[in-house]
Design a protein around this motif. Sequence first.
Motif, PDB file in Angstrom:
ATOM      1  N   ALA A 304       0.715  -1.400   0.001  1.00 23.45           N
ATOM      2  CA  ALA A 304       0.029  -0.122  -0.122  1.00 23.45           C
ATOM      3  C   ALA A 304       0.713   1.330   0.005  1.00 23.45           C
ATOM      4  CB  ALA A 304      -1.056   0.001   1.341  1.00 23.45           C
ATOM      5  N   ASP A 305       0.295   2.236  -0.620  1.00 26.84           N
ATOM      6  CA  ASP A 305       0.584   3.692  -0.304  1.00 26.84           C
ATOM      7  C   ASP A 305      -0.449   4.185   0.593  1.00 26.84           C
ATOM      8  OD1 ASP A 305       0.510   6.570  -0.489  1.00 26.84           O
ATOM      9  OD2 ASP A 305       1.929   6.444  -1.992  1.00 26.84           O
ATOM     10  N   THR A 306      -0.062   4.542   1.929  1.00 30.02           N
ATOM     11  CA  THR A 306      -0.869   4.993   2.720  1.00 30.02           C
ATOM     12  C   THR A 306      -0.851   6.366   3.131  1.00 30.02           C
ATOM     13  OG1 THR A 306       0.578   4.623   4.729  1.00 30.02           O
ATOM     14  CG2 THR A 306      -0.661   2.700   4.075  1.00 30.02           C
ATOM     15  N   THR A 307      -0.554   7.173   2.274  1.00 30.77           N
ATOM     16  CA  THR A 307      -0.477   8.701   2.455  1.00 30.77           C
ATOM     17  C   THR A 307      -1.703   9.177   2.795  1.00 30.77           C
ATOM     18  OG1 THR A 307       1.359   8.675   0.922  1.00 30.77           O
ATOM     19  CG2 THR A 307       0.072  10.815   1.355  1.00 30.77           C
ATOM     20  N   LYS A 308      -2.875   8.882   2.047  1.00 27.40           N
ATOM     21  CA  LYS A 308      -4.030   9.189   2.107  1.00 27.40           C
ATOM     22  C   LYS A 308      -4.767   9.455   3.541  1.00 27.40           C
ATOM     23  CE  LYS A 308      -8.596   9.283   0.145  1.00 27.40           C
ATOM     24  NZ  LYS A 308      -9.756   8.620  -0.666  1.00 27.40           N
ATOM     25  N   ALA A 309      -4.484   7.893   4.043  1.00 22.45           N
ATOM     26  CA  ALA A 309      -5.063   7.276   5.451  1.00 22.45           C
ATOM     27  C   ALA A 309      -4.388   8.330   6.540  1.00 22.45           C
ATOM     28  CB  ALA A 309      -4.841   6.076   5.802  1.00 22.45           C
ATOM     29  N   GLN A 310      -3.120   8.322   6.376  1.00 19.56           N
ATOM     30  CA  GLN A 310      -2.203   9.209   7.005  1.00 19.56           C
ATOM     31  C   GLN A 310      -2.726  10.772   7.410  1.00 19.56           C
ATOM     32  OE1 GLN A 310       2.073   8.638   7.226  1.00 19.56           O
ATOM     33  NE2 GLN A 310       1.756   6.490   6.305  1.00 19.56           N
ATOM     34  N   SER A 311      -3.055  11.441   6.072  1.00 20.66           N
ATOM     35  CA  SER A 311      -3.320  12.558   6.158  1.00 20.66           C
ATOM     36  C   SER A 311      -4.648  12.983   6.585  1.00 20.66           C
ATOM     37  CB  SER A 311      -2.999  13.285   4.868  1.00 20.66           C
ATOM     38  OG  SER A 311      -3.738  12.619   3.682  1.00 20.66           O
ATOM     39  N   GLU A 312      -5.615  12.105   6.075  1.00 16.58           N
ATOM     40  CA  GLU A 312      -7.301  12.441   6.260  1.00 16.58           C
ATOM     41  C   GLU A 312      -7.458  11.775   7.603  1.00 16.58           C
ATOM     42  OE1 GLU A 312      -9.500  12.371   2.845  1.00 16.58           O
ATOM     43  OE2 GLU A 312      -8.057  12.724   1.633  1.00 16.58           O
ATOM     44  N   LEU A 313      -7.310  10.609   7.988  1.00 13.60           N
ATOM     45  CA  LEU A 313      -7.446   9.838   9.016  1.00 13.60           C
ATOM     46  C   LEU A 313      -6.728  10.076  10.360  1.00 13.60           C
ATOM     47  CD1 LEU A 313      -8.752   6.213   7.711  1.00 13.60           C
ATOM     48  CD2 LEU A 313     -10.280   8.221   7.936  1.00 13.60           C
ATOM     49  N   ASN A 314      -5.755  10.644   9.890  1.00 11.03           N
ATOM     50  CA  ASN A 314      -4.511  10.862  10.941  1.00 11.03           C
ATOM     51  C   ASN A 314      -4.353   9.498  11.608  1.00 11.03           C
ATOM     52  OD1 ASN A 314      -2.887  12.662  12.358  1.00 11.03           O
ATOM     53  ND2 ASN A 314      -4.345  12.944  14.169  1.00 11.03           N
ATOM     54  N   TRP A 315      -4.168   8.617  10.874  1.00  8.03           N
ATOM     55  CA  TRP A 315      -3.677   7.256  11.222  1.00  8.03           C
ATOM     56  C   TRP A 315      -2.534   6.604  10.642  1.00  8.03           C
ATOM     57  CZ3 TRP A 315      -2.804   3.174   8.153  1.00  8.03           C
ATOM     58  CH2 TRP A 315      -2.940   2.080   8.654  1.00  8.03           C
ATOM     59  N   LYS A 316      -1.685   5.850  11.357  1.00  8.76           N
ATOM     60  CA  LYS A 316      -0.586   5.360  10.699  1.00  8.76           C
ATOM     61  C   LYS A 316      -0.235   4.052  11.571  1.00  8.76           C
ATOM     62  CE  LYS A 316       3.073   8.021  12.771  1.00  8.76           C
ATOM     63  NZ  LYS A 316       4.304   8.779  12.356  1.00  8.76           N
ATOM     64  N   THR A 317       0.280   2.920  10.950  1.00 16.52           N
ATOM     65  CA  THR A 317       0.910   2.019  11.708  1.00 16.52           C
ATOM     66  C   THR A 317       1.695   2.410  12.609  1.00 16.52           C
ATOM     67  OG1 THR A 317       2.500   1.492  10.237  1.00 16.52           O
ATOM     68  CG2 THR A 317       0.514   0.383   9.731  1.00 16.52           C
ATOM     69  N   GLU A 318       1.859   1.601  13.850  1.00 18.65           N
ATOM     70  CA  GLU A 318       2.678   1.639  15.127  1.00 18.65           C
ATOM     71  C   GLU A 318       3.636   0.590  15.484  1.00 18.65           C
ATOM     72  OE1 GLU A 318       0.139   2.716  18.332  1.00 18.65           O
ATOM     73  OE2 GLU A 318      -0.436   4.807  17.225  1.00 18.65           O
ATOM     74  N   LYS A 319       3.185  -0.630  14.820  1.00 16.59           N
ATOM     75  CA  LYS A 319       3.684  -1.922  15.393  1.00 16.59           C
ATOM     76  C   LYS A 319       4.514  -2.558  14.305  1.00 16.59           C
ATOM     77  CE  LYS A 319       0.180  -3.064  18.869  1.00 16.59           C
ATOM     78  NZ  LYS A 319       1.248  -3.054  20.134  1.00 16.59           N
ATOM     79  N   THR A 320       5.656  -3.276  14.506  1.00 10.40           N
ATOM     80  CA  THR A 320       6.499  -3.758  13.401  1.00 10.40           C
ATOM     81  C   THR A 320       6.064  -4.985  12.886  1.00 10.40           C
ATOM     82  OG1 THR A 320       8.144  -4.748  14.970  1.00 10.40           O
ATOM     83  CG2 THR A 320       8.588  -2.599  14.629  1.00 10.40           C
ATOM     84  N   LEU A 321       6.802  -5.602  11.917  1.00  9.12           N
ATOM     85  CA  LEU A 321       6.380  -6.840  11.463  1.00  9.12           C
ATOM     86  C   LEU A 321       7.097  -7.872  12.561  1.00  9.12           C
ATOM     87  CD1 LEU A 321       5.791  -8.938   9.284  1.00  9.12           C
ATOM     88  CD2 LEU A 321       8.323  -8.550   8.324  1.00  9.12           C
ATOM     89  N   ASP A 322       8.072  -8.013  13.058  1.00 12.62           N
ATOM     90  CA  ASP A 322       8.536  -8.725  14.251  1.00 12.62           C
ATOM     91  C   ASP A 322       7.740  -8.605  15.078  1.00 12.62           C
ATOM     92  OD1 ASP A 322      10.621  -9.330  12.744  1.00 12.62           O
ATOM     93  OD2 ASP A 322      12.337  -8.319  14.053  1.00 12.62           O
ATOM     94  N   GLU A 323       7.089  -7.814  15.854  1.00 16.35           N
ATOM     95  CA  GLU A 323       6.138  -7.604  16.755  1.00 16.35           C
ATOM     96  C   GLU A 323       4.803  -8.481  16.315  1.00 16.35           C
ATOM     97  OE1 GLU A 323       5.714  -3.767  19.386  1.00 16.35           O
ATOM     98  OE2 GLU A 323       5.904  -3.142  17.339  1.00 16.35           O
ATOM     99  N   ALA A 324       4.312  -8.290  15.292  1.00 17.42           N
ATOM    100  CA  ALA A 324       3.354  -9.079  14.470  1.00 17.42           C
ATOM    101  C   ALA A 324       3.492 -10.549  14.608  1.00 17.42           C
ATOM    102  CB  ALA A 324       2.674  -8.626  13.502  1.00 17.42           C
ATOM    103  N   LEU A 325       4.464 -10.944  14.182  1.00 21.97           N
ATOM    104  CA  LEU A 325       4.909 -12.433  14.048  1.00 21.97           C
ATOM    105  C   LEU A 325       5.039 -12.922  15.531  1.00 21.97           C
ATOM    106  CD1 LEU A 325       7.302 -12.174  10.967  1.00 21.97           C
ATOM    107  CD2 LEU A 325       5.022 -13.218  11.008  1.00 21.97           C
ATOM    108  N   LYS A 326       5.783 -12.161  16.318  1.00 23.29           N
ATOM    109  CA  LYS A 326       5.879 -12.687  17.678  1.00 23.29           C
ATOM    110  C   LYS A 326       4.639 -12.996  18.512  1.00 23.29           C
ATOM    111  CE  LYS A 326       8.884 -11.987  21.721  1.00 23.29           C
ATOM    112  NZ  LYS A 326       8.092 -12.540  22.616  1.00 23.29           N
ATOM    113  N   SER A 327       3.817 -11.964  18.353  1.00 25.62           N
ATOM    114  CA  SER A 327       2.489 -12.099  18.997  1.00 25.62           C
ATOM    115  C   SER A 327       1.627 -13.236  18.068  1.00 25.62           C
ATOM    116  CB  SER A 327       1.457 -10.768  18.907  1.00 25.62           C
ATOM    117  OG  SER A 327       1.170 -10.405  17.522  1.00 25.62           O
ATOM    118  N   ALA A 328       1.681 -13.510  17.031  1.00 22.63           N
ATOM    119  CA  ALA A 328       0.945 -14.691  16.488  1.00 22.63           C
ATOM    120  C   ALA A 328       1.482 -15.914  16.984  1.00 22.63           C
ATOM    121  CB  ALA A 328       1.368 -14.441  14.646  1.00 22.63           C
TER     122      ALA A 328
END
Length: 336
Positions: A304-328
């Motif tokens: 994805a290009d997430t520019t639109k979500a970041q600017s208009e929803l004021n949202w962006k990801t905070e967690k890393t791939l490693d964090e996601a895999l470890k939690s899974a």
Amino acid sequence: MKKILVTGGLGFIGSHTVVELQEAGFEVVIIDNLLNSKIEVLDNIEKITSQKPEFFNLDLRNKKDVNHFFNTNLIDGIIHFAASKAVGESVEKPLEYYENNINSLVYLLQEMRDHNISNFIFSSSCTVYGQASELPITENSPVKPAESPYGNTKQIGEEIIKDTCKADHLNAIALRYFNPIGAHESIKIGELPLGVPQNLIPYITQTAAGIRKQLSVFGNDYNTPDGTAIRDYIHVVDLAKAHIAALQRLLDKKNNQKFEYFNVGTGKGSSVLEIIHAFENVTQQELNYQIVGRREGDVTAAYADTTKAQSELNWKTEKTLDEALKSAWEWQKRQS
């Protein structure tokens, strides 16, 4: 306190979104038919938030039941997750996918019209883009013919919502997800596929846990650096938070159009082999995998290009791939 209906709220993304909604101060009502989820998730949501959402065991394909629900419940907005979601399975069972994913959406929208409910968040998918000709994928990328019936139900769903927004008082946002993975930090909710997993990460974790003998990597002849397909893997908690941002946008009447859509991903693509090696590295588990033929319906690469979500929803990801895999992996160990 605004009352939000979450359909499919005991599923993977739905349950995480219910938690985030409750923690943001919303009252939540869940509809789920338990075909691809478990009732125990309801108790686990309560353990995380100290609030038990109201729950209705209801099949949205049953128009009468849907009508009765709306006649007896006052709702301020809907987040609609309930749908069949496996690309491969949809190729084998197209009619089931069209019935489940389209009929339930239409019945919901009819009730929203008749009960004057105007805020709707739709669980869409990056599959609407098909194989994009340019990467990363922006919201301006053309919607191409779908590669699978599942992808087609998301395209058709968006068209139905857009037409409804034009005709009625409906305001809607479609969130086009990339690949959600991981589990809540409490490890009380996570991805719980019933039967053989259709997605990569639960198949990886079940292989590492010895439930599956071997992981199949579908194709190593794609036009990518290592020959395996590339996807954008987003932590499910980050994805859940995007729903809160989208809902707040509608409730605050900050939407620019009656129907809007946003990409929800990390902006980074990872190949299947990169995911396998990252999982092995973060968990110290060696995976037994083999390369097999491509799977029908899969695209080469999508991120994805997430520019639109970041600017208009004021949202962006905070967690890393490693964090996601470890939690899974932590979640998988909790299941055995």
